[in-house]
Design an enzyme around this catalytic site. Sequence first.
Site, short mmCIF file in Angstrom:
data_model
loop_
_atom_site.label_atom_id
_atom_site.label_comp_id
_atom_site.label_asym_id
_atom_site.label_seq_id
_atom_site.Cartn_x
_atom_site.Cartn_y
_atom_site.Cartn_z
N CYS A 3 0.73 -1.33 0.00
CA CYS A 3 0.11 -0.04 -0.14
C CYS A 3 0.78 1.25 -0.13
O CYS A 3 1.49 1.41 -0.85
CB CYS A 3 -0.80 -0.05 1.15
SG CYS A 3 -2.35 1.11 1.23
N ASP A 12 -9.35 -4.78 -5.69
CA ASP A 12 -8.91 -3.89 -4.54
C ASP A 12 -9.78 -2.84 -4.71
O ASP A 12 -9.78 -1.89 -5.73
CB ASP A 12 -7.25 -3.56 -5.13
CG ASP A 12 -6.77 -2.59 -4.07
OD1 ASP A 12 -7.39 -2.09 -3.20
OD2 ASP A 12 -5.39 -2.63 -3.76
N HIS A 21 -7.28 -5.81 -1.25
CA HIS A 21 -5.86 -4.98 -0.97
C HIS A 21 -4.86 -5.51 -0.26
O HIS A 21 -3.95 -5.60 -0.18
CB HIS A 21 -6.66 -3.69 -0.52
CG HIS A 21 -5.70 -2.67 -0.23
ND1 HIS A 21 -4.66 -1.95 -1.40
CD2 HIS A 21 -4.93 -1.94 0.64
CE1 HIS A 21 -3.82 -0.98 -0.80
NE2 HIS A 21 -3.81 -1.07 0.30
#
Lengths: 438, 472
Positions: free
Chosen positions: A248, A340, A375
């Site tokens: 991320c 995601d 994600h």
Amino acid sequence: MLAPVRAVSTESRRCPLLTVQPCRGLMDEKFQVVIKNLLPNQEVTLHSLHQSEDKDFWEAFGHYISDEHGTVTVAKDESLGGTYEGTEQMGLLWSLRPVPGSRPALRLRKMNVLTPMVINISVYNGHLSQGFSQASLLATTVTERWYMAPGVKRVNIKEKGVLGTLFLPPGSGPYPGVLDLWGGGGGLIEYRSALLASHGFASMALEYLSPEKLKMTEVDGTYFEKAYQILQNHPLVQKDKMAVLGLCFGSAITLTMTAYSRVIKPQCCVCISGSHAIPVDKCLFEVFEDIKKLNGKIQVNEDNHLIHRNTILPIPSDPALKVDVGRIKCPLLLVNGTDDQNWATVESAEDMEMMMKKAGNRQLLTVLTYPDAGHLIEPPYTPHFRATNFLLHKMNEKVVMLWGGQTKPHAYAQEDSWKKILAFFREHLYGSSVKAKL
Amino acid sequence: MLKIERRRTGRDHGNIVTDSNQFIEERNVYYRTTMLAPVRTVSTANRTSPLLTVQPRRGLVDEKFQIVITNLLPNQEVTLHSLHQSEDKDFWEAFGHYISDEHGTVTVAKDESLGGTYEGTEQMGLLWSLRPVPGSRSALRLRKTNVLTPMVVNISVYNGHLSQGFSKTSVLATTVTERWYMAPGVQRVNIRENGVRGTLFLPPGPGPYPGVLDLWGGGGGLVEYRSALLASHGFASMALEYLSPDELRTADVDVSYFENAYQILQNHPKVQKNKMAMLGLSFGSAITFSMAAYSTIIKPQCCVCISGSHVVPVDKSLFEVFEEIKKNMDKVHVNEDNHVIQRGMILPIPSDPAQKIDVGRIKCPVMLVNGGDDQNWASVESAQDMEMMMEKAGNRHLLTVLTYPDAGHLIEPPYTPHFRATNFILQEMKEKIVMLWGGQTKPHAYAQEDSWEKILAFFHQHLYSSNIRAKL
């Protein structure tokens, strides 16, 4: 956690035997679950139960029918229902979910890696889907799942203003070094580094987003460069065998540093669920101020969960707004999930590929895209979280963030990507010609 | 609870190191605390890095592990080495000499060790052939007193066939494995009740479980590890302390002490009253025979007696028993190394029944486990006499005798080393001696592995299911 009832087995002449091998395993290790001494074609429920550090209870279960010998072999037999279906050797772990009546939007994370995750595995007669704490057990056992292999050492790092935790493999080394960066949730997350050390890498989990400890105006490129050097200069780390791993926002940092820094020159990088569309070329304070400007694009679904993914769409064509990935000189592995909902990682990866083609370094890029994964692609066998509570930094606001993904494909993504990440690290940090097997 | 101490080093920051066993070391003294010389690993110079795997990395003490080395050169000579530091701080090591196959692989379960502390195809040789490193104190015995923590063993691969100098040689690969006496979920309970002292280990889950009263021998004290392991296999096992002159007066330890202990276990809410067993070693076996034959309270479903004898005065307190034993000290010999051989004390086996426990009165299945080279008790001769007595009395069908050629006296759970002679304090004489236990290493290791398997199967058969010969 279970009612103290007399085990049915002591009445019957058969005593069901439940074995979990190994009884103490690493978090990313498969276990063999076998039930013996049942009646032939007996309907049973295999159940797992775990109490988290936050004291919530998590459970999973599968419905099985024993064979003609009265045996159930989870690695071979099919679960006919429950929290997972089909032949799923590790289903009892990756399909864990909060028990009915729990607080909503929970996430299961181990903060203390010095102790194992303790899981109770039990066998019940019949195909149950609830009331486990009142039903009578046929057999039960306890298994431990560890992030740290024996001999792995944990070192607190507090040096030159840099905060983190270093995990060293056993032995005298030296070892390749991995700088391990988590995302916008902040804090100091140790478990992935602990696991990497269990696989032979000196891995440093870096704390960079903890506003109470580190002023966001002071965390910039030099902070990450200092962290990288502290790791690289450690007597047990090989200077010329370094990698950076990010998830991320940590991926955004990884891409930025690898492209621009004169200090951070790793042998390879892995970016999970990241994007080049958020250059981290200023101090964190300013970067987050920039991100705030995109908040208008945040959407909310019918459950009031935040969908963050569109904030960086469309991917800008202006190179000044993106990390110039054409400058990257080392192999780069991207790991993304198509579902995601937090960052537009798949679109970013496509754009990165285009940029690298143009710049002539496309051969350095490997992209792993997992359909229906979300994600939070983490080391395998921990559960999937489609949406969890999240504290938005600088907003002091508690929201529920939609991460995306469906449980089974996400579990597959975690298992497959971790295998490939470790192989990628081994290839570039341990031996160049041998495609190391796990 | 994890205790983190911050200590300052010569530089501005002391970094604190904690490993999963919660040792606390300063970062700058890691060289001193690691047992291997801080040299650069050879593997980093090669393009392929030898890979050493031990599966499982955390196993039970009686569990086999798989050791595999890959990415060596074909037909490469290597030494596989194990190193362990005991609770007493002594170092123990074992090693085997191997040659990799054409793929550069060594598989310990299949390949032969060509030399070292063990030879041949020996999957667990790195553990059962452990011995004190050169220069150690003499006549040591390796025992785990704290069962809440694992035995930590370093396994390493060296280039070539080495037999010494391991700490000065660079490793090709190294790993650490843990060996646990307690499986996950096993609970340890201190027992201090009615004057009885012991430790109870309970398997995980709500129970109830069969109960095993676990008795060690004349070395005394409270030895927990065998009970911990039995609980890991589904038995509520209580290790009983009965010979600790500082805690228990020997004059007070008599039949009622053992009956109290048995009842405490039997009456425990998680123990099945009608699924009980006794397990004894050495003097503990003698107690077991005596209780099983004469007690109106102790009536187990089965008994196991390791390295024991029925030639023991009965119905007396420990004090009186030891006084009796002292009378036979003239039959105790000493060998050329000045090691004490006690086996002659009860020979010849008396024909006078008054001098023996009447094993004809035993009503439950009994399994005897003996070593053919037992130099401490004449257990084989005793077993022969017991068989005769039971044949006469008509309960011979209850008896199973396992006799292991060339095994010694201390037949314990598998994969811990063999000790031919170790330091011992003679309780009755308050004298430090070296006791000869007997046995040869490889046959003794085999005896431990095979007997443990059979003891667990015997317990399963009589305590868990009557009709099914349960597999381990």
